[in-house]
Design a protein around this motif. Structure first.
Motif, PDB file in Angstrom:
ATOM      1  N   LEU A  49       0.831  -1.202   0.000  1.00 14.38           N
ATOM      2  CA  LEU A  49       0.000   0.000   0.000  1.00 14.38           C
ATOM      3  C   LEU A  49       0.868   1.257   0.000  1.00 14.38           C
ATOM      4  N   ALA A  50       1.947   1.228   0.791  1.00 21.95           N
ATOM      5  CA  ALA A  50       2.846   2.390   0.825  1.00 21.95           C
ATOM      6  C   ALA A  50       3.457   2.624  -0.560  1.00 21.95           C
ATOM      7  N   ALA A  51       3.859   1.533  -1.226  1.00 18.23           N
ATOM      8  CA  ALA A  51       4.411   1.650  -2.576  1.00 18.23           C
ATOM      9  C   ALA A  51       3.375   2.188  -3.559  1.00 18.23           C
ATOM     10  N   ALA A  52       2.072   1.947  -3.247  1.00 18.15           N
ATOM     11  CA  ALA A  52       0.985   2.408  -4.115  1.00 18.15           C
ATOM     12  C   ALA A  52       0.506   3.807  -3.748  1.00 18.15           C
ATOM     13  N   GLY A  53       1.199   4.459  -2.811  1.00 19.77           N
ATOM     14  CA  GLY A  53       0.877   5.846  -2.499  1.00 19.77           C
ATOM     15  C   GLY A  53       0.026   6.086  -1.277  1.00 19.77           C
ATOM     16  N   VAL A  54      -0.306   5.034  -0.509  1.00 16.78           N
ATOM     17  CA  VAL A  54      -1.095   5.231   0.710  1.00 16.78           C
ATOM     18  C   VAL A  54      -0.217   5.842   1.788  1.00 16.78           C
ATOM     19  N   LYS A  55      -0.735   6.835   2.477  1.00 19.52           N
ATOM     20  CA  LYS A  55       0.003   7.534   3.530  1.00 19.52           C
ATOM     21  C   LYS A  55      -0.979   7.975   4.608  1.00 19.52           C
ATOM     22  N   PRO A  56      -0.503   8.584   5.687  1.00 15.27           N
ATOM     23  CA  PRO A  56      -1.426   9.025   6.738  1.00 15.27           C
ATOM     24  C   PRO A  56      -2.534   9.905   6.166  1.00 15.27           C
ATOM     25  N   GLY A  57      -3.780   9.570   6.547  1.00 21.31           N
ATOM     26  CA  GLY A  57      -4.922  10.351   6.092  1.00 21.31           C
ATOM     27  C   GLY A  57      -5.560   9.851   4.820  1.00 21.31           C
ATOM     28  N   THR A  58      -4.898   8.929   4.092  1.00 18.25           N
ATOM     29  CA  THR A  58      -5.494   8.359   2.889  1.00 18.25           C
ATOM     30  C   THR A  58      -6.704   7.512   3.267  1.00 18.25           C
ATOM     31  N   ALA A  59      -7.795   7.626   2.509  1.00 16.58           N
ATOM     32  CA  ALA A  59      -8.988   6.813   2.761  1.00 16.58           C
ATOM     33  C   ALA A  59      -8.918   5.545   1.920  1.00 16.58           C
TER      34      ALA A  59
END
Length: 429
Positions: A49-59
């Protein structure tokens, strides 16, 4: 004491690495995922998910019925400090689209091809959506303008990403009052409302449930109420995992009785409709059976009710009644308990009022049945019966730290660490 859900899960997985965490059916047989294995799957998914751009606050949305992948996606999302948006698998396409738009869901987990087909025509309209992750296997590609890949491919991406970025910290610590999940409730009228719940809201509830119901690593629960509802999510998921207990996922609503008999749970979480259906099914079987079977069941219930009344009134129980109860326990009640696997120590009912006569009958037949009260906006438990102090027809006492009073318009007013931050995009509500 750990202050977020992921930190609490991490501590439990280190404490009980080889104990079963999740059980699920594969080719008709239950297989086990240990806490160590679950933690590894969560780490790989979080890296993906992190590699796919998920970060704090992402829904991040989860559009699925109960299964281990639901838990993996959920824990991986919150490990990154992102926000989980559960989507009930029976909702109509328009409502699913509304939730994705309202919560600005950018990454969506989908259980199967049927659910994907349900929203496929609407995908071009879902502007926030950037990636679909499927729980079913397929090669990466594009769905109606939205890129997709399977959960296994996402994990593989995470493993490669971790090797390329070994120093990256994929645990992005949240604070107790940070937004943890947006759980949509339709209420009584109007469009769905997204209840904004924090780590503190849910942890306070889960820890109170562990203490009140004495949940330990020796407990096992069969999960069949939808995880998209906070009742099952807090009480049947976070409460169990944070106690080091195990969760067995029913294959479907139709296989609940078979699955319960097979895994032999110690705990069941139900809504009244489930108890009504089970009781009615047993009653119908008895009424259409041989005359002796009908007579035995009638006599058993009558004896159990009489015994319970005398005991509640603290009156002397005749020796003949004790003998009859013992006999019927051996002939009838023991068989009924086997239907539930034979090990159930506690049944918790919530979500709606339970009819008193049915509640008394179930309790009098030897099942420890407790009732509670709550709602999505309170993460969800407000009150629950205290084992040993329960009274049929009441919902027990508030959880620790929760205050309840009746307002001037006869509203039930609740204050405590479990109360949500508010409704997403609807501050006036």
């Amino acid at each position: 004491m750990k202050s977020t859900i992921y930190e609490a899960f991490q501590a439990v997985s280190q404490r009980f690495p080889d104990r079963p965490a999740l059980l699920h059916k594969v080719n008709g047989k239950f297989q086990t995922i240990t806490y160590r294995q679950l933690a590894t799957l969560v780490d790989e998914t979080a890296d993906g998910l992190a590699a796919a751009g998920v970060k704090p606050g992402t829904a991040v949305g989860i559009y699925s019925y109960n299964r281990p992948e639901w838990v993996i996606a959920d824990l991986a999302t919150i490990k990154l400090g992102a926000i989980v948006v559960p989507i009930y698998h029976t909702l109509p396409p328009g409502t699913v689209a509304y939730i994705i738009q309202d919560a600005m869901v950018s990454h969506l987990f989908i259980e199967n091809a049927e659910l994907l087909k349900n929203i496929y025509p609407l995908l071009p309209e879902l502007k926030p959506l950037q990636l679909i992750i499927t729980f079913f296997e397929q090669l990466p590609g594009n769905y109606n303008g939205i890129p997709f890949l399977s959960l296994s491919h996402l994990r593989d991406n995470g493993i490669r990403w971790r090797k390329q970025s070994p120093s990256h910290n994929s645990v992005l610590p949240a604070q107790p009052d940070d937004l943890f999940t947006i759980c949509y409730t339709s209420g009584t009228t109007g469009e769905p409302k997204g209840a904004m719940l924090t780590h503190r809201n849910i942890l306070s509830n889960a820890r109170a449930a562990i203490e009140r119901f004495n949940i330990t690593e020796n407990d096992l629960l069969v999960s069949f109420l939808p995880l998209c509802h906070m009742f099952e999510r807090t009480c049947g998921y976070y409460t169990m995992l944070l106690a080091g207990a195990a969760i067995a996922y029913a294959e479907s609503i139709q296989t609940i009785r078979e699955d319960v008999a097979r895994v032999k749970p110690t705990l069941l979480i139900v809504v009244p409709r489930v108890l009504e259906k089970v009781y009615n099914a047993v009653q119908e079987k008895v009424l259409t059976g041989p005359p002796l079977q009908r007579q035995l069941m009638t006599a058993t219930i009558k004896t159990a009710n009489r015994y319970a009344i005398l005991r509640a009134q603290k009156r002397k129980i005749p020796f003949s009644l004790k003998i009859k109860k013992r006999l019927f326990d051996l002939l009838v009640v023991r068989k009924l308990r086997k239907l539930a696997g034979g090990r159930v120590r506690l049944i918790v009912s919530g979500g709606a009022p339970l009819e008193r006569k049915l509640a008394r009958t179930i309790r009098n037949l030897g099942f420890n049945l407790l009732e509670g009260y709550g709602l999505t906006e309170t993460a969800p438990v407000v009150c629950a019966a205290v084992p040993g102090e329960e009274k049929v027809g009441t919902v027990g006492k508030p959880f620790p730290g929760v205050e309840v009073k009746i307002g001037p318009q006869d509203e039930i007013l609740v204050r405590g660490p479990n109360v949500m931050k508010g409704y997403l995009n609807k501050p006036e509500e």
